[in-house]
Design a protein around this motif. Sequence first.
Motif, PDB file in Angstrom:
ATOM      1  N   HIS A   1     -22.623  29.905  85.940  1.00 55.95           N
ATOM      2  CA  HIS A   1     -23.300  28.657  86.292  1.00 55.95           C
ATOM      3  C   HIS A   1     -22.992  28.195  87.718  1.00 55.95           C
ATOM      4  CE1 HIS A   1     -24.577  28.519  82.198  1.00 55.95           C
ATOM      5  NE2 HIS A   1     -23.333  28.443  81.736  1.00 55.95           N
ATOM      6  N   THR A   2     -22.488  29.095  88.518  1.00 53.51           N
ATOM      7  CA  THR A   2     -22.246  28.783  89.932  1.00 53.51           C
ATOM      8  C   THR A   2     -23.166  29.647  90.785  1.00 53.51           C
ATOM      9  OG1 THR A   2     -19.930  28.242  89.470  1.00 53.51           O
ATOM     10  CG2 THR A   2     -20.528  28.685  91.758  1.00 53.51           C
ATOM     11  N   PRO A   3     -24.008  29.054  91.608  1.00 55.15           N
ATOM     12  CA  PRO A   3     -24.945  29.852  92.423  1.00 55.15           C
ATOM     13  C   PRO A   3     -24.226  30.562  93.564  1.00 55.15           C
ATOM     14  CG  PRO A   3     -25.123  27.532  92.973  1.00 55.15           C
ATOM     15  CD  PRO A   3     -24.184  27.611  91.799  1.00 55.15           C
TER      16      PRO A   3
ATOM     17  N   HIS B   1     -28.658  33.887  80.934  1.00 54.13           N
ATOM     18  CA  HIS B   1     -27.413  34.363  81.519  1.00 54.13           C
ATOM     19  C   HIS B   1     -26.669  35.308  80.589  1.00 54.13           C
ATOM     20  CE1 HIS B   1     -27.542  30.728  84.355  1.00 54.13           C
ATOM     21  NE2 HIS B   1     -27.504  31.805  85.117  1.00 54.13           N
TER      22      HIS B   1
ATOM     23  N   GLY C   1     -20.825  24.336  90.615  1.00 50.73           N
ATOM     24  CA  GLY C   1     -22.143  24.823  90.232  1.00 50.73           C
ATOM     25  C   GLY C   1     -23.034  23.799  89.581  1.00 50.73           C
ATOM     26  N   GLU C   2     -23.685  24.209  88.492  1.00 45.17           N
ATOM     27  CA  GLU C   2     -24.765  23.426  87.896  1.00 45.17           C
ATOM     28  C   GLU C   2     -24.301  22.125  87.245  1.00 45.17           C
ATOM     29  OE1 GLU C   2     -26.421  26.223  85.231  1.00 45.17           O
ATOM     30  OE2 GLU C   2     -27.214  27.516  86.802  1.00 45.17           O
TER      31      GLU C   2
END
Length: 391
Positions: A284-286, A336, A310-311
């Motif tokens: 969940h981290t770009p 994911h 992240g998100e």
Amino acid sequence: MSDSAFDGGAAQRRAPGLRARLLAAIALAVLVGFLTAWAVASAIGPPIFHAHLLESGTADPVVNQHAEAAFRTASGLSLALALVAAAVSSIIVSASIARRIERRLAGVRRAAEQVAVGDYAARAPLLGMGSEFDELAGAFNTMAADLAGIEAARTRMLSELAHEMRTPAAVLEAYLEAIRDGVVHADEPTIEMLRAQVARLTRLSHDIALVTTAEEGRLAMRRARLPARRLLEGAAAQVVGRAADADVRFSVDVAPSAEGALLDADVDRLGQVLTNLLDNALRHTPAGGHVRLGADRVGDRLRITVCDDGEGIPREHLPRIFDRFYRVDTARDRAHGGSGVGLSIVRSITEAHGGSVSARSDGLGRGAVFAVELPVVTDRHGAGGAGGTGS
């Protein structure tokens, strides 16, 4: 003959109801009281009356004998009538009370019958017959509410499990059908894809078995003295490569107070806790984000944190983030590749070690912080000795 004999025997063995038992108990108490009163009156009344006659100065034996006979007859008859009247009154009152209790308990019985057939919304009415009966009804209602929650969780779990299995199973079926019809060739990429779907099913079944075993308190663990630094380094080594591939910066920050901390733990189980948290953060981290693994000492506990930018997690989802199959964004998480039980495994293993886990986030797009707190043990032989005990 055998059926009727069996039915008759069952009817004979059937225990009497509450009303019959209560009336029998009252009747027995009245009978005992009747006999006791009669014995006491017979033993004490005539001698006292005879003494009074002598004190009155009456010397005629015939008169005294007649007076004593009259006293015995009158007192016996009066006592008998009084006791009979008391017995009848007691039975009437007891029958009324028994009928009232039976009528009130019928509501509890009906609620129990409804719960027995799966209607967990049934509730027993408060009986209004004393705190003991009300506590009984309250305990029953609490049990019914707990069963309703368990059934809802079971239904949701089965639904989610079926959904999780449906996608890989459908992919496997479609490709095998295509291979059989000659539409798709069983080349290396296809075999790898099929193997990935099988691995997904295997991982899902393993995760479900693990979290169920942990929640039931049957999780086998091989505990040993474990330096916190070693635990963190092992977890970091497993994710540093994946972080680099995802273009996510990864760092480890261990406070001086946590450097020499020791845990009484299963290194593999706690390693899985940190791996699951770090995998969750990476998912969940770009690209261009940052994931940090940290540790510090808080009293007699070691606090391990996994932070990302992240998100993030909406505030309303935080209380349920560790529930099995619970997802903040179902489509996103399935894309994911998560099984939906990773955080449940984290909580179960952490609690099995006597610790706790929590999640914090300031909202979407603002990252998340997961904190695991574990009890620290005292090393009496120095850090070197503790390091030697690790498995």
